[in-house]
Design an enzyme around this catalytic site. Structure first.
Site, mmCIF file in Angstrom:
data_model
loop_
_atom_site.group_PDB
_atom_site.id
_atom_site.type_symbol
_atom_site.label_atom_id
_atom_site.label_comp_id
_atom_site.label_asym_id
_atom_site.label_seq_id
_atom_site.Cartn_x
_atom_site.Cartn_y
_atom_site.Cartn_z
ATOM 1 N N LYS A 114 0.811 -1.216 0.000
ATOM 2 C CA LYS A 114 0.000 0.000 0.000
ATOM 3 C C LYS A 114 0.842 1.262 0.000
ATOM 4 C CE LYS A 114 -4.522 -1.237 1.812
ATOM 5 N NZ LYS A 114 -5.498 -1.014 2.885
ATOM 6 N N LYS A 198 -7.789 -10.257 -8.297
ATOM 7 C CA LYS A 198 -9.018 -10.236 -7.510
ATOM 8 C C LYS A 198 -9.991 -9.192 -8.044
ATOM 9 C CE LYS A 198 -9.004 -9.526 -3.023
ATOM 10 N NZ LYS A 198 -8.683 -9.401 -1.605
ATOM 11 N N LYS A 201 -12.552 -2.861 -6.426
ATOM 12 C CA LYS A 201 -13.193 -1.600 -6.793
ATOM 13 C C LYS A 201 -12.177 -0.640 -7.400
ATOM 14 C CE LYS A 201 -12.538 1.526 -3.099
ATOM 15 N NZ LYS A 201 -12.814 2.875 -2.845
#
Ligand code: TRP
Length: 334
Positions: A114, A198, A201
């Site tokens: 991240k 995966k 969004k």
């Protein structure tokens, strides 16, 4: 020793929850609430570890609550609330910041992903995020935590923190070591465009995912356009090894229809993927459209959603305070 099972899980308030969240997390939450004490939290304090526009955050907290309810969570069975409204999360997080070790956090792979290439610019919150997650769980002495496989490392850290607390403060078994309930499905629902990624969004193309708020038309278009395979459907799983997109569609079908994958294959082998796509579209429309409609309906009455959160907050606070009083005492705070 108290053997009561307590389930805790958290979902970040992002708008636009999708089929991956639904099959991997929400449906699982719903089935657990039948016979266990469950606490489900919209983790807004986790969300702000990366900058959120205040108005969007507010809306997303309510929308995630709406997704919980529309998927079948029942606020009279489970405690549903948002994290920041129970200050015990932050307080315990601080105490646990002092129990957790820098070396442990340095091993967290999600932070590395991240934070990206410039770690110096990541917020301190993002770095200590796993300690807050441990606080969420331990604040309620949760024993079982339904999460996706990507959270396994964070959960192991929570166990390490619990163990060190129990040892440092000489209170064997005080915090139970939380067990993960890893959902296989969350990693199984893949992007409709790239079966190795995966469903997410954050993928740019909306055609990569089925959103819970998609209407029948959108669902139909997305499944029609989804990558599959030019061969016919095979009769065995091995033949799908190098065909992740085809496998993904079959998995989603199996999950929603409650028919085992092997049985789906034996029923459909030899047919074109268009056959699967038609059936899948019908099932998805039946399953997802009512959820989407309910989300929209709930979002039309924000006062009602706020009331539900408030009720959950009150229940959560009682449990949190009870445990925190003991924790403060163990640490020696007066
Ligand atoms: N970190 C989790 C995620 O991103 C969300 C989360 C926060 C959580 N606190 C939790 C999950 C406690 C389980 C238990 O998905």
């Amino acid at each position: 020793m108290d053997k009561k099972k307590i389930v805790f899980s958290g979902v970040q308030p992002s708008g636009n929850l999708h089929l991956g969240n639904y099959l991997g997390a929400l449906k699982n939450f719903v089935s657990l609430q039948k016979d266990m004490e469950c606490i489900y939290c919209v983790v807004d304090l986790h969300a702000i570890t990366v900058f959120q526009k205040p108005n969007e955050l507010k809306n997303n907290i309510l929308e995630t609550t709406a997704c919980f309810l529309a998927s079948g969570l029942d606020d009279s069975k489970s405690i549903i609330f948002n994290q920041s409204s129970v200050s015990g999360h932050s307080e315990l997080a601080w105490i646990l910041n002092c129990v957790s070790r820098v070396g442990w956090l340095n091993r967290m792979t999600q932070f590395k992903d991240k934070a990206g290439s410039d770690k110096e610019k990541a917020s301190v919150g993002l770095y200590i995020y796993p300690n807050l997650m441990a606080a969420d769980i331990l604040l309620y002495k949760a024993t079982h935590v339904p999460v996706g496989a990507d959270q396994k490392q964070h959960l192991e850290l929570s166990r390490d923190i619990a163990q060190k607390f129990n040892k440092d403060f000489n209170c064997k078994d005080f915090f139970p070591l939380p067990e993960p309930l890893i959902s296989k499905n969350i990693s199984r629902v893949m992007s409709l465009r790239d079966g190795t990624k995966k469903m997410s969004k954050s993928e740019e193309s909306d055609y990569s995912r089925i959103n819970l708020k998609d209407n029948a038309d959108e669902i139909q278009k997305k499944i029609k356009k989804a990558k599959s395979d030019s061969d016919v459907i095979p009769d065995n799983l091995k033949a799908l090894e190098k065909k992740p997109e085809a496998l993904n569609l079959l998995n989603i079908y199996s999950e929603i229809s409650h028919i085992k994958l092997e049985k789906v294959l034996s029923e459909m082998s030899g047919k074109d993927y268009s056959h699967l796509k038609e059936k899948l579209t019908d099932l998805l429309i039946d399953e997802i459209c009512p959820v989407g409609k309910e989300i929209k309906k709930l979002m039309d009455d924000k006062t009602h959603l706020l009331k539900i959160l408030k009720k959950g907050t009150e229940k959560a606070k009682i449990k949190a305070e009870e445990n925190l009083n003991i924790i403060r005492e163990k640490v020696g705070l007066v």
